[in-house]
Motif scaffolding. Structure first.
Motif, PDB file in Angstrom:
ATOM      1  N   TYR A   1      60.749  41.086  -3.401  1.00  8.59           N
ATOM      2  CA  TYR A   1      60.340  42.070  -2.397  1.00  8.59           C
ATOM      3  C   TYR A   1      59.182  41.519  -1.560  1.00  8.59           C
ATOM      4  CZ  TYR A   1      62.903  45.859  -4.765  1.00  8.59           C
ATOM      5  OH  TYR A   1      63.869  46.653  -5.322  1.00  8.59           O
TER       6      TYR A   1
ATOM      7  N   VAL B   1      54.173  38.136 -12.441  1.00  9.61           N
ATOM      8  CA  VAL B   1      55.077  38.072 -11.294  1.00  9.61           C
ATOM      9  C   VAL B   1      55.370  36.595 -11.049  1.00  9.61           C
ATOM     10  CG1 VAL B   1      55.414  38.640  -8.870  1.00  9.61           C
ATOM     11  CG2 VAL B   1      54.043  40.152 -10.325  1.00  9.61           C
TER      12      VAL B   1
ATOM     13  N   HIS C   1      50.038  42.621  -9.616  1.00  7.30           N
ATOM     14  CA  HIS C   1      50.440  43.027  -8.267  1.00  7.30           C
ATOM     15  C   HIS C   1      49.283  43.737  -7.555  1.00  7.30           C
ATOM     16  CE1 HIS C   1      53.083  43.993  -4.981  1.00  7.30           C
ATOM     17  NE2 HIS C   1      52.863  45.288  -5.117  1.00  7.30           N
TER      18      HIS C   1
ATOM     19  N   LEU D   1      52.132  43.677 -15.044  1.00  6.40           N
ATOM     20  CA  LEU D   1      52.640  43.726 -13.668  1.00  6.40           C
ATOM     21  C   LEU D   1      51.721  44.572 -12.787  1.00  6.40           C
ATOM     22  CD1 LEU D   1      54.790  43.414 -11.426  1.00  6.40           C
ATOM     23  CD2 LEU D   1      55.987  45.368 -12.444  1.00  6.40           C
TER      24      LEU D   1
ATOM     25  N   ASP E   1      57.078  34.939  -8.758  1.00  2.00           N
ATOM     26  CA  ASP E   1      57.269  34.407  -7.406  1.00  2.00           C
ATOM     27  C   ASP E   1      56.069  34.739  -6.528  1.00  2.00           C
ATOM     28  OD1 ASP E   1      57.999  37.072  -7.720  1.00  2.00           O
ATOM     29  OD2 ASP E   1      59.298  37.087  -5.975  1.00  2.00           O
TER      30      ASP E   1
ATOM     31  N   THR F   1      57.578  51.488  -9.437  1.00  2.00           N
ATOM     32  CA  THR F   1      57.711  50.395 -10.403  1.00  2.00           C
ATOM     33  C   THR F   1      56.361  49.757 -10.677  1.00  2.00           C
ATOM     34  OG1 THR F   1      59.923  49.954  -9.516  1.00  2.00           O
ATOM     35  CG2 THR F   1      58.931  48.252 -10.903  1.00  2.00           C
ATOM     36  N   TRP F   2      55.548  49.668  -9.624  1.00  4.07           N
ATOM     37  CA  TRP F   2      54.223  49.075  -9.784  1.00  4.07           C
ATOM     38  C   TRP F   2      53.312  49.959 -10.638  1.00  4.07           C
ATOM     39  CZ3 TRP F   2      49.789  50.144  -6.034  1.00  4.07           C
ATOM     40  CH2 TRP F   2      48.626  49.484  -6.451  1.00  4.07           C
TER      41      TRP F   2
ATOM     42  N   THR G   1      56.208  36.666  -2.384  1.00  4.31           N
ATOM     43  CA  THR G   1      56.958  37.884  -2.666  1.00  4.31           C
ATOM     44  C   THR G   1      56.656  38.362  -4.083  1.00  4.31           C
ATOM     45  OG1 THR G   1      58.807  36.481  -3.353  1.00  4.31           O
ATOM     46  CG2 THR G   1      58.829  37.298  -1.080  1.00  4.31           C
ATOM     47  N   THR G   2      57.080  39.586  -4.375  1.00  2.00           N
ATOM     48  CA  THR G   2      56.948  40.145  -5.718  1.00  2.00           C
ATOM     49  C   THR G   2      58.327  40.538  -6.206  1.00  2.00           C
ATOM     50  OG1 THR G   2      54.706  40.978  -5.290  1.00  2.00           O
ATOM     51  CG2 THR G   2      55.918  41.989  -7.104  1.00  2.00           C
ATOM     52  N   TYR G   3      58.879  39.721  -7.082  1.00  2.00           N
ATOM     53  CA  TYR G   3      60.250  39.898  -7.555  1.00  2.00           C
ATOM     54  C   TYR G   3      61.230  40.027  -6.389  1.00  2.00           C
ATOM     55  CZ  TYR G   3      58.666  40.309 -12.349  1.00  2.00           C
ATOM     56  OH  TYR G   3      58.127  40.036 -13.601  1.00  2.00           O
TER      57      TYR G   3
ATOM     58  N   TYR H   1      56.958  46.394  -2.168  1.00  2.00           N
ATOM     59  CA  TYR H   1      57.390  46.509  -3.557  1.00  2.00           C
ATOM     60  C   TYR H   1      57.331  47.975  -3.982  1.00  2.00           C
ATOM     61  CZ  TYR H   1      57.844  45.436  -8.522  1.00  2.00           C
ATOM     62  OH  TYR H   1      58.283  45.374  -9.819  1.00  2.00           O
TER      63      TYR H   1
END
Length: 226
Positions: free
Chosen positions: A57, A48, A78, A74, A50, A66-67, A53-55, A62
């Motif tokens: 979000y 990740v 995360h 990822l 950033d 997707t997680w 934030t996470t992408y 998030y």
């Protein structure tokens, strides 16, 4: 007599809350450490790009699909962030309970130290992502177990067992045992620092640098066992 017994029971129950919360914090921090190690093992520290934030979000918003069903790196990176946030919230709650229920000032300061360490650990982790810096990764790997040790100490000193124990000064040979425990703790932590160095050997260190890191870690392991 019955009223006095009930009052003592109520006081004991109130004093148990710092210990209970400290134990929960220890149980949450232990898996956080090995999940962090898994992130390093899998090379997922930059999965990740950033922070906080996470992408883009909010970390807590998030998309869970997707997680859970996304790439493995990822998932663990995360997940590491979410578990770390939970540990941070637990540490805040523990300090609040200590301030309300714990009469010993030094134990309250220990709780404040735990909060300071977990905040520092979070900032180090975030800066490691933003700057992609190996030194910050080493510091991050060393500070986490130190925070864990402080949490374990709080769990010990808030227990009924600790509060009812005889002072160490009244036990024969207590000074020797305490001194040995302090030395062993310092050596174990030094071993951890050497391990972090080994895990993050610089690419330009070459064979000699890697070999030195390995031997330092191995030798210190025998020292600690001894």
């Amino acid at each position: 007599m019955g009223l006095m017994k009930n009052a003592v029971t109520t006081r004991d129950a109130e004093n148990c809350w710092p210990h209970r919360l400290a134990v929960v914090l220890v149980c949450a921090t232990f898996p956080l450490i090995w999940v962090g190690a898994l992130v390093t093992t899998e090379g997922a520290g930059m999965a990740v790009p950033d922070w906080p934030t996470t992408y883009g979000y909010n970390m807590f918003l998030y998309p869970w699909t997707t997680w859970l069903f996304g790439p493995w790196d990822l998932f663990i990176e995360h997940g590491h962030r979410l578990l770390a946030s939970f540990v941070g919230l637990l540490t805040i709650a523990l300090l609040m309970v200590l301030l309300l229920r714990e009469p010993r000032i030094w134990v309250r300061w220990l709780g404040a130290l735990a909060l300071l360490l977990v905040c520092g650990q979070g900032v180090l982790g975030g800066m490691r992502v933003l700057m992609d810096d190996v030194l910050l990764a080493k510091l991050h790997g060393c500070l986490g177990p130190l925070f864990f040790a402080v949490c374990v100490a709080i769990a010990c000193v808030t227990s009924r067992w600790w509060r009812q124990a005889r002072p160490a000064a009244h036990l024969a040979g207590a000074g020797t045992v305490q001194g040995g425990a302090v030395v062993l703790t310092l050596l174990a932590y030094l071993q951890l620092v050497l391990g972090a160095q080994l895990r993050h050997v610089a690419a330009g260190a070459g064979h000699a640098g890697f070999q030195a890191a390995v031997w330092g870690h191995v030798v210190m392991a025998f020292v600690v066992v001894g």
